[in-house]
Design a protein around this motif. Structure first.
Motif, PDB file in Angstrom:
ATOM      1  N   GLY A   1      -0.545  23.030 -38.168  1.00 29.33           N
ATOM      2  CA  GLY A   1      -1.612  24.002 -38.392  1.00 29.33           C
ATOM      3  C   GLY A   1      -2.295  24.502 -37.136  1.00 29.33           C
ATOM      4  N   PHE A   2      -1.869  24.076 -35.958  1.00 28.13           N
ATOM      5  CA  PHE A   2      -2.470  24.526 -34.696  1.00 28.13           C
ATOM      6  C   PHE A   2      -1.490  24.238 -33.556  1.00 28.13           C
ATOM      7  N   VAL A   3      -1.765  24.848 -32.418  1.00 25.65           N
ATOM      8  CA  VAL A   3      -0.973  24.602 -31.212  1.00 25.65           C
ATOM      9  C   VAL A   3      -1.785  23.682 -30.302  1.00 25.65           C
ATOM     10  N   PRO A   4      -1.302  22.517 -29.966  1.00 28.62           N
ATOM     11  CA  PRO A   4      -2.068  21.587 -29.136  1.00 28.62           C
ATOM     12  C   PRO A   4      -2.300  22.130 -27.730  1.00 28.62           C
ATOM     13  N   GLN A   5      -3.449  21.795 -27.185  1.00 31.40           N
ATOM     14  CA  GLN A   5      -3.803  22.158 -25.818  1.00 31.40           C
ATOM     15  C   GLN A   5      -4.145  20.886 -25.046  1.00 31.40           C
ATOM     16  N   PHE A   6      -3.869  20.920 -23.757  1.00 31.35           N
ATOM     17  CA  PHE A   6      -4.152  19.757 -22.918  1.00 31.35           C
ATOM     18  C   PHE A   6      -5.036  20.157 -21.736  1.00 31.35           C
ATOM     19  N   LYS A   7      -5.910  19.249 -21.356  1.00 28.62           N
ATOM     20  CA  LYS A   7      -6.691  19.391 -20.134  1.00 28.62           C
ATOM     21  C   LYS A   7      -6.192  18.337 -19.147  1.00 28.62           C
ATOM     22  N   ALA A   8      -6.435  18.577 -17.870  1.00 25.33           N
ATOM     23  CA  ALA A   8      -5.859  17.675 -16.878  1.00 25.33           C
ATOM     24  C   ALA A   8      -6.715  17.616 -15.625  1.00 25.33           C
ATOM     25  N   ALA A   9      -6.518  16.543 -14.869  1.00 27.54           N
ATOM     26  CA  ALA A   9      -7.162  16.368 -13.573  1.00 27.54           C
ATOM     27  C   ALA A   9      -6.121  15.852 -12.591  1.00 27.54           C
ATOM     28  N   VAL A  10      -6.312  16.189 -11.323  1.00 29.03           N
ATOM     29  CA  VAL A  10      -5.375  15.795 -10.271  1.00 29.03           C
ATOM     30  C   VAL A  10      -6.162  15.143  -9.137  1.00 29.03           C
ATOM     31  N   HIS A  11      -5.699  13.983  -8.702  1.00 32.72           N
ATOM     32  CA  HIS A  11      -6.370  13.262  -7.614  1.00 32.72           C
ATOM     33  C   HIS A  11      -5.321  12.436  -6.877  1.00 32.72           C
ATOM     34  N   CYS A  12      -5.629  12.094  -5.643  1.00 27.07           N
ATOM     35  CA  CYS A  12      -4.682  11.299  -4.858  1.00 27.07           C
ATOM     36  C   CYS A  12      -5.429  10.337  -3.953  1.00 27.07           C
ATOM     37  N   GLY A  13      -4.708   9.379  -3.408  1.00 25.77           N
ATOM     38  CA  GLY A  13      -5.313   8.421  -2.498  1.00 25.77           C
ATOM     39  C   GLY A  13      -4.447   7.184  -2.341  1.00 25.77           C
ATOM     40  N   GLN A  14      -4.984   6.209  -1.659  1.00 30.35           N
ATOM     41  CA  GLN A  14      -4.245   4.974  -1.403  1.00 30.35           C
ATOM     42  C   GLN A  14      -4.331   4.038  -2.608  1.00 30.35           C
ATOM     43  N   VAL A  15      -3.177   3.481  -2.994  1.00 27.90           N
ATOM     44  CA  VAL A  15      -3.114   2.523  -4.093  1.00 27.90           C
ATOM     45  C   VAL A  15      -2.331   1.304  -3.638  1.00 27.90           C
TER      46      VAL A  15
ATOM     47  N   TYR B   1       0.839  -1.195   0.000  1.00 29.28           N
ATOM     48  CA  TYR B   1       0.000   0.000   0.000  1.00 29.28           C
ATOM     49  C   TYR B   1       0.878   1.250   0.000  1.00 29.28           C
ATOM     50  N   GLU B   2       0.461   2.241  -0.785  1.00 24.91           N
ATOM     51  CA  GLU B   2       1.159   3.517  -0.835  1.00 24.91           C
ATOM     52  C   GLU B   2       0.157   4.644  -1.035  1.00 24.91           C
ATOM     53  N   GLN B   3       0.551   5.841  -0.659  1.00 23.85           N
ATOM     54  CA  GLN B   3      -0.231   7.039  -0.926  1.00 23.85           C
ATOM     55  C   GLN B   3       0.375   7.731  -2.145  1.00 23.85           C
ATOM     56  N   ARG B   4      -0.388   7.834  -3.212  1.00 21.87           N
ATOM     57  CA  ARG B   4       0.133   8.406  -4.459  1.00 21.87           C
ATOM     58  C   ARG B   4      -0.776   9.514  -4.975  1.00 21.87           C
ATOM     59  N   LEU B   5      -0.142  10.479  -5.648  1.00 28.66           N
ATOM     60  CA  LEU B   5      -0.862  11.567  -6.313  1.00 28.66           C
ATOM     61  C   LEU B   5      -0.654  11.427  -7.815  1.00 28.66           C
ATOM     62  N   PHE B   6      -1.753  11.575  -8.571  1.00 25.83           N
ATOM     63  CA  PHE B   6      -1.692  11.388 -10.016  1.00 25.83           C
ATOM     64  C   PHE B   6      -2.191  12.628 -10.754  1.00 25.83           C
ATOM     65  N   VAL B   7      -1.540  12.909 -11.874  1.00 32.06           N
ATOM     66  CA  VAL B   7      -2.022  13.902 -12.837  1.00 32.06           C
ATOM     67  C   VAL B   7      -2.324  13.160 -14.127  1.00 32.06           C
ATOM     68  N   TYR B   8      -3.519  13.405 -14.662  1.00 27.72           N
ATOM     69  CA  TYR B   8      -3.921  12.778 -15.921  1.00 27.72           C
ATOM     70  C   TYR B   8      -4.036  13.876 -16.973  1.00 27.72           C
ATOM     71  N   LEU B   9      -3.098  13.875 -17.914  1.00 26.80           N
ATOM     72  CA  LEU B   9      -3.074  14.861 -19.006  1.00 26.80           C
ATOM     73  C   LEU B   9      -3.665  14.242 -20.259  1.00 26.80           C
ATOM     74  N   ASP B  10      -4.546  14.989 -20.928  1.00 25.81           N
ATOM     75  CA  ASP B  10      -5.184  14.486 -22.137  1.00 25.81           C
ATOM     76  C   ASP B  10      -5.311  15.631 -23.140  1.00 25.81           C
ATOM     77  N   MET B  11      -5.030  15.354 -24.403  1.00 26.24           N
ATOM     78  CA  MET B  11      -5.096  16.399 -25.422  1.00 26.24           C
ATOM     79  C   MET B  11      -6.544  16.794 -25.701  1.00 26.24           C
ATOM     80  N   THR B  12      -6.777  18.095 -25.786  1.00 25.09           N
ATOM     81  CA  THR B  12      -8.100  18.622 -26.109  1.00 25.09           C
ATOM     82  C   THR B  12      -8.403  18.426 -27.596  1.00 25.09           C
ATOM     83  N   ASP B  13      -9.613  17.989 -27.909  1.00 22.79           N
ATOM     84  CA  ASP B  13     -10.067  17.772 -29.292  1.00 22.79           C
ATOM     85  C   ASP B  13      -9.154  16.816 -30.054  1.00 22.79           C
TER      86      ASP B  13
END
Length: 336
Positions: A243-257, A150-162
């Motif tokens: 032809g465009f500049v990519p953009q990313f959206k993200a979420a941050v969450h943490c907990g026991q894994v 068991y560990e306590q971890r923090l995650f960021v999930y990055l995903d490209m918009t459109d």
């Protein structure tokens, strides 16, 4: 390289003519080691951060080896000069030494064999570390996660918009090149924030920290904005290529894994927890809430209240898809 110097002069009991004691050998080994280490670093820098980076790996390895070979030739010339130290007027004699003589010298032949062995060994280690990850390779080697823990971890999930629209307009090949360019620029922010890449999933990526490290100095938030800033700096290049500049959206969450090594023929360290599922559902809310970065209350409550780099906007209780209970969600804006 220092080991090579000792190997080179350990074949005879007597000291070289230019050395008065073993201290001279140690000094030579130290400086030659530094010089060759710098050459190795420069060769990686020249190849990995230039047009050569898109070449097949065997080609880039050849170019790195060629640069090191030039350095080896210079070092072999140095050894030849030292061998002539006891000769009267050795400086004049040195200028008469041809490149062929240096290449045929015993010093250069030994150095070349050593160079080939070290170059291929380092290449194998480097590629293994790039494919698996430095810390992950060490943890697998030490058997840290062969038993789940068991560990306590923090995650960021990055995903490209459109990303779907971009993939359709660019085609599979150009879209894959776009993803390569984007995630190549992500390397520095991840390294600077002391995070680790957990997994790439198409146009998305998971990044993780131990919870304490991830919330320290709000690293998980700074990573996102640093990455977007770098994408903006390279905006001209992206527009020219795609032809465009990519953009990313993200979420941050943490907990026991639960962290464990899985697999036999190909091993990796995996995380098992509802935290990752919740994180993915939270990231889906970015578009619905018109936010680029969302943070769960579990993360927001751990930030130092004295830090004023980011403004956390309370978006209230949000019902995530597939979840029985709502969760408190915060939008994030950088304070300029």
């Amino acid at each position: 390289m220092s080991i090579f110097v000792f190997f080179r002069y350990a074949q005879t009991d007597a000291l070289p003519h230019w050395a008065t004691s073993t201290t001279d050998l140690k000094t030579l080994a130290f400086y030659v080691g530094i010089i060759f280490g710098c050459l190795h670093w420069i060769s990686n820098l020249v190849v990995d951060f230039s047009v050569f980076s898109r070449l097949p790996y065997i080609c880039s390895l050849f170019i790195k080896g060629l640069l090191l070979l030039i350095g080896a030739l210079c070092i072999a010339s140095l050894f030849e000069f030292m061998e002539l130290w006891h000769i009267h007027n050795h400086m004049a004699t040195l200028w008469k030494i041809s490149t062929t003589h240096v290449i045929n010298s015993h010093s250069f032949q030994l150095l070349l064999i050593y160079l080939i062995f070290i170059r291929f060994s380092l290449a194998f280690i480097e590629q293994t570390m790039l494919l698996i990850g430095c810390k992950e390779l060490i943890n697998i080697g030490l058997g840290k996660y062969h038993k789940p823990r068991y560990e306590q971890r923090l995650f960021v999930y990055l995903d490209m918009t459109d990303s779907t629209a971009h993939a359709e307009s660019l085609g599979d090949y150009r879209f894959s090149c776009l993803i390569q360019d984007c995630f190549k620029l992500l390397a520095d922010p991840v390294s600077q924030s002391r995070g680790e890449i957990y997994r790439y999933m198409g146009d998305a990526v998971f990044i993780h920290w131990p919870v304490k490290n991830g919330v320290m100095n709000q690293r998980c938030l700074k990573l996102y904005y640093d990455f977007n800033q770098i994408l903006s700096w390279h905006g001209t290049e992206f527009r020219q290529r795609y032809g465009f500049v990519p953009q990313f959206k993200a979420a941050v969450h943490c907990g026991q894994v639960v962290t464990a090594v899985v697999g036999v023929q190909k091993q990796e360290i995996s995380f098992f927890s509802d935290v990752l599922n919740t994180l993915a559902r939270l990231q889906d809310q970015c578009s619905l809430l018109s936010q680029q970065l969302l943070v769960s209350a579990a993360v927001a409550m751990r930030f130092d209240s004295q830090q004023q780099d980011f403004d956390l906007k309370d978006l209230g209780q949000i019902k995530l898809k597939g979840k029985q209970h709502s969760m408190q969600v915060y939008g994030v804006n950088k304070i300029k």
